[in-house]
Write a protein that holds these residues in place. Sequence first.
Motif, PDB file in Angstrom:
ATOM      1  N   THR A 275      62.797  54.769  92.465  1.00  0.00           N
ATOM      2  CA  THR A 275      61.984  53.547  92.540  1.00  0.00           C
ATOM      3  C   THR A 275      60.532  53.850  92.886  1.00  0.00           C
ATOM      4  O   THR A 275      59.610  53.261  92.327  1.00  0.00           O
ATOM      5  N   TYR A 276      60.289  54.770  93.823  1.00  0.00           N
ATOM      6  CA  TYR A 276      58.931  54.982  94.318  1.00  0.00           C
ATOM      7  C   TYR A 276      58.282  56.260  93.793  1.00  0.00           C
ATOM      8  O   TYR A 276      57.226  56.670  94.288  1.00  0.00           O
ATOM      9  N   GLY A 277      58.928  56.897  92.798  1.00  0.00           N
ATOM     10  CA  GLY A 277      58.336  58.085  92.192  1.00  0.00           C
ATOM     11  C   GLY A 277      58.191  59.260  93.136  1.00  0.00           C
ATOM     12  O   GLY A 277      57.228  60.035  93.053  1.00  0.00           O
ATOM     13  N   LEU A 278      59.109  59.423  94.049  1.00  0.00           N
ATOM     14  CA  LEU A 278      59.062  60.557  94.973  1.00  0.00           C
ATOM     15  C   LEU A 278      59.773  61.757  94.338  1.00  0.00           C
ATOM     16  O   LEU A 278      60.665  61.583  93.504  1.00  0.00           O
ATOM     17  N   PRO A 279      59.381  62.973  94.695  1.00  0.00           N
ATOM     18  CA  PRO A 279      59.974  64.157  94.055  1.00  0.00           C
ATOM     19  C   PRO A 279      61.477  64.297  94.326  1.00  0.00           C
ATOM     20  O   PRO A 279      61.955  63.908  95.392  1.00  0.00           O
ATOM     21  N   ILE A 280      62.173  64.816  93.297  1.00  0.00           N
ATOM     22  CA  ILE A 280      63.603  65.054  93.417  1.00  0.00           C
ATOM     23  C   ILE A 280      63.808  66.545  93.215  1.00  0.00           C
ATOM     24  O   ILE A 280      63.571  67.070  92.124  1.00  0.00           O
ATOM     25  N   LYS A 281      64.262  67.234  94.272  1.00  0.00           N
ATOM     26  CA  LYS A 281      64.370  68.703  94.195  1.00  0.00           C
ATOM     27  C   LYS A 281      65.813  69.135  94.386  1.00  0.00           C
ATOM     28  O   LYS A 281      66.379  68.953  95.472  1.00  0.00           O
ATOM     29  N   ALA A 282      66.392  69.676  93.300  1.00  0.00           N
ATOM     30  CA  ALA A 282      67.796  70.087  93.384  1.00  0.00           C
ATOM     31  C   ALA A 282      67.915  71.434  94.076  1.00  0.00           C
ATOM     32  O   ALA A 282      67.152  72.360  93.784  1.00  0.00           O
ATOM     33  N   VAL A 283      68.845  71.543  95.000  1.00  0.00           N
ATOM     34  CA  VAL A 283      69.043  72.808  95.712  1.00  0.00           C
ATOM     35  C   VAL A 283      70.509  73.240  95.757  1.00  0.00           C
ATOM     36  O   VAL A 283      70.831  74.308  96.267  1.00  0.00           O
ATOM     37  N   ILE A 284      71.405  72.396  95.261  1.00  0.00           N
ATOM     38  CA  ILE A 284      72.837  72.741  95.209  1.00  0.00           C
ATOM     39  C   ILE A 284      73.260  72.659  93.742  1.00  0.00           C
ATOM     40  O   ILE A 284      73.001  71.646  93.086  1.00  0.00           O
ATOM     41  N   ARG A 285      73.909  73.732  93.244  1.00  0.00           N
ATOM     42  CA  ARG A 285      74.402  73.688  91.863  1.00  0.00           C
ATOM     43  C   ARG A 285      75.914  73.838  91.871  1.00  0.00           C
ATOM     44  O   ARG A 285      76.489  74.395  92.809  1.00  0.00           O
ATOM     45  N   PRO A 286      76.567  73.319  90.804  1.00  0.00           N
ATOM     46  CA  PRO A 286      78.015  73.534  90.717  1.00  0.00           C
ATOM     47  C   PRO A 286      78.306  75.028  90.647  1.00  0.00           C
ATOM     48  O   PRO A 286      77.480  75.787  90.128  1.00  0.00           O
ATOM     49  N   THR A 287      79.466  75.451  91.149  1.00  0.00           N
ATOM     50  CA  THR A 287      79.816  76.882  91.164  1.00  0.00           C
ATOM     51  C   THR A 287      79.726  77.491  89.778  1.00  0.00           C
ATOM     52  O   THR A 287      79.367  78.651  89.623  1.00  0.00           O
ATOM     53  N   ASP A 288      80.044  76.693  88.741  1.00  0.00           N
ATOM     54  CA  ASP A 288      80.122  77.260  87.398  1.00  0.00           C
ATOM     55  C   ASP A 288      78.919  76.897  86.534  1.00  0.00           C
ATOM     56  O   ASP A 288      78.992  76.866  85.318  1.00  0.00           O
ATOM     57  N   ALA A 289      77.768  76.561  87.158  1.00  0.00           N
ATOM     58  CA  ALA A 289      76.601  76.212  86.339  1.00  0.00           C
ATOM     59  C   ALA A 289      75.337  76.817  86.936  1.00  0.00           C
ATOM     60  O   ALA A 289      75.282  77.150  88.122  1.00  0.00           O
ATOM     61  N   GLU A 290      74.352  76.928  86.095  1.00  0.00           N
ATOM     62  CA  GLU A 290      73.066  77.497  86.509  1.00  0.00           C
ATOM     63  C   GLU A 290      72.283  76.547  87.412  1.00  0.00           C
ATOM     64  O   GLU A 290      71.536  76.960  88.271  1.00  0.00           O
ATOM     65  N   ALA A 291      72.448  75.245  87.118  1.00  0.00           N
ATOM     66  CA  ALA A 291      71.643  74.249  87.828  1.00  0.00           C
ATOM     67  C   ALA A 291      72.420  72.929  87.885  1.00  0.00           C
ATOM     68  O   ALA A 291      73.381  72.746  87.139  1.00  0.00           O
ATOM     69  N   ALA A 292      71.989  72.040  88.771  1.00  0.00           N
ATOM     70  CA  ALA A 292      72.611  70.720  88.839  1.00  0.00           C
ATOM     71  C   ALA A 292      71.809  69.756  87.980  1.00  0.00           C
ATOM     72  O   ALA A 292      70.579  69.836  87.940  1.00  0.00           O
ATOM     73  N   ASP A 293      72.536  68.848  87.299  1.00  0.00           N
ATOM     74  CA  ASP A 293      71.823  67.842  86.512  1.00  0.00           C
ATOM     75  C   ASP A 293      71.616  66.613  87.387  1.00  0.00           C
ATOM     76  O   ASP A 293      72.568  65.915  87.730  1.00  0.00           O
TER      77      ASP A 293
END
Length: 872
Positions: free
Chosen positions: A362-380
């Motif tokens: 809603t307020y355009g604040l940054p979203i920073k992923a730091v946990i990924r699934p065990t079987d993936a490169e990154a979290a969607d």
Amino acid sequence: MTAHYNPHALEPEIQNRWADVDAFRTELPADAKVEDTFYCLSMFPYPSGYLHVGHARNYTIGDVISRFQRMLGKHVLHPMGWDAFGLPAENAALKNGVSPAAWTKENITYMRAQFKRLGFSFDWSRELATCHPDYYRWEQWFFLKLYEKGLVYRKNAVVNWDPVDQTVLANEQVVDGKGWRSGAPVERREIPQWFLKITDYAEELLASLDELPEWPEQVRAMQRHWIGKSRGVALQFDVIDPQHLLTEQTDTSLQVFTTRPDTLMGVTYLAIAAQHPLSTALAPNNAALRLFIEDCRHIRVSEADIATLDKAGIDTGLKAIHPLSGEAVPIWVANFVLSDYGTGAVMSVPAHDQRDWEFAHTYGLPIKAVIRPTDAEAADVSQGAFTDLGVLYHSAPYDGLTSEAAFEQISHDLKQANKGEQHTQFRIRDWSVSRQRYWGTPIPIIYCETCGSVPVPESDLPVQLPQSVTFDDTGSSPLKRLDAFINTDCPQCGKPAHRETDTFDTFMESSWYYARFASNNNPHTMVTPDANTWLPVDQYVGGIEHAVLHLLYARFFHKLMRDLGLVSSNEPFKRLLCQGMVLAETYYQDLENGGKKYFNPAEIDIERDQKGRIIRASHRADGSTVVCGPIEKMSKSKNNGVDPQQLIDTYGADTVRLFSMFAAPPDQSLEWSDSGVEGSFRFLKKLWRLVMEHDPKAAQTATKTWTSTQQDVRRKIHHTIAKTTDDISRRYRFNTAIAAIMELSNTLQKMVRTTPEDHAVYEEGLRSSVLLLAPITPHICQRLWEHLGETSLLLDQAWPKVDEQALVQSEITLVVQVNGKLRGKILVNPNDEQSVWVAAATAEPSIQKFIHAGQIRKTIVVPGKLINFVVT
Ligand code: ANZ
Ligand code: ZN
């Protein structure tokens, strides 16, 4: 003499007989052991003035269990009383001008008579009403003991305030956010209130749920959730104030609680509650923030609401320093943060928490992923947060750690840096017991200008609730205007002082009444030592609507009483049965204004086709067509309640009792049906006939040599005893027990009776049926018992025992197949070896045709069922 079954004459007669010998008074012999006692308790009712079908069902269940245990030879305690304080009495006073005390008393008299008419085996000598000073004095005494122990405190808390009527409203008096009488929008106000420290017992209340294996798992789960234990980390962020918005004095260390320290490197902002001290500090110089705080005051935020709430907030201009990375992140005030959970502040990780994600979106604040699934490169995280546990990335120096390992490592590092530590947080709050109502137990506290809050001395208890009071039309508590009540002297310094005018939450009274019943209303003490021979309650029966609060508070009180040396057990209710709802059909007509007018099923005529399907339903009075609505919980709003009194008047108590136990298992919902009630009545009439037709003399010369037909009937009788016993004691499946007894009566009805032995077996069947039904339909059974030649009270008879011999089958039929085709049947003794059966089968002429000696390749025997010969 085969008089007709007339419950209206019979039932009061039997009830008088019980009353004459005081059959339900519980005397506990001095040497009684705990194993010999059985305490059965159904939740006591609020004396609303009428009995509904739910009551009838609830109390029948408890009554059946009590009577059954008594027949097993137990000393049974089965008490009844009245949860007599509460708002409806005040409403009635306002509406009809009767005093709450008189109204309550009248209702109790009426309902007591209804309970007696239903034949419940209550020990009325232990009756209590919580509005009686003999009862609530001990509650006041107990409260003061807790006060001495530091388990009671006073602090400000929010109430519903009606600005027009100038009064505090109970939650039930707030309708759609407006006062029930004035219609004015309700405001939140803070006033001082008394609290009990239930949070001191949170850990134990949670842990000892495991000591209750005989409670429904659903109820234990609800309690676990309510107590809400979370393991996490409490950590500090330092606040920096680049725009100099705060004064020097403001505390600039901001505490948050998180259950996910593994996500710490993904924090992109902090969110605080509108009532957080930092927002309070900023408000005077920030008009927008003041407006926002004001808006938040009007919404009642419960946890359930938060998920659906439109996330809104306002940037404070303050920044917070990340305790590990040193990065500065903005601090927002947000409506989704609860002020009274944790610290009222949240470290927001929008990539991994859905609420944070919505807010950031809603307020355009940054979203920073730091946990990924065990079987993936990154979290969607493009469409929403990734909330599972996983593996850390973008989180140097923690990259590659699992969430679990990172939980430990990060909390360890925070501790090293003196920035936080592991912490266990509970959702449960202390129990606010103050109510700004009249009809309740006065809180025994006096306020003195010099001494502060002073407990009323024990010798001055009870603080009596004045009975002659006048209500004004705001509905506010008359105690607040009653000088004679308010003005008193300080027990400590003797100067003029005033009494607390709030009364206790009525959950206080229902938290310990079970222990009071076991103490037989002793005038000298709250709980007597011998109450422990009864406690804990062996069987508690009541509605699922009490799964959380009532049961939790009673468990809490029990532990408090234990710690004061009043009871010796840990838990109040050993086994719990939550009865299901009672449902009934609904009928309505649509109104022009879009609403619906509901009609009671008793006012409706139904036309059916040949298959029993409804063609038309009409209102009896004017013949107009009505719509058949869905089957719903019986309620006033749907006008689909059935008045049990009408049913008693038509069919008698035994039919009502039988139907409520037969129509469904006790923990499932019961669909009310007139035809079902009819059916129960018919069964009782049939049983009556079967017994009345029998002449006990005809069986007198019988020997004990049975024909195989007689053996079959005896097997059925004893099988029924075994099944009923198991259904009632272990499974509480009264409905299948009743079905088995009905089946037995069919068998008996079909029996050809000529020899004395026939009559003897028939009589055995009748006696067993009468004994097995005695707890459920006690009136008719007592009379039938007498017809069978007995004079004693049936309720003191021993529960019938299974004759194991009778269960043994002397002959069974085996199907004989050849190559899978049915070729004949043989009678064999089930106790013989299988080889004997096989020999008998091969000797049978009809089988011999199909098998030729020496060619049987294989013989398959299914014990008790069949033999199959495979031949070539
Ligand atoms: C960061 C975080 C990241 C969180 C993440 C969750 C998931 P339970 O389990 O109910 O105890 N929280 C803490 N205090 C709050 C408050 N006063 N009002 C609203 N939310 C609050 O929930 C604890 C979690 O709820 C905490 O962990 C915090 O968000 C939030 F991926 O911290 B968490
Ligand atoms: Zn004083």
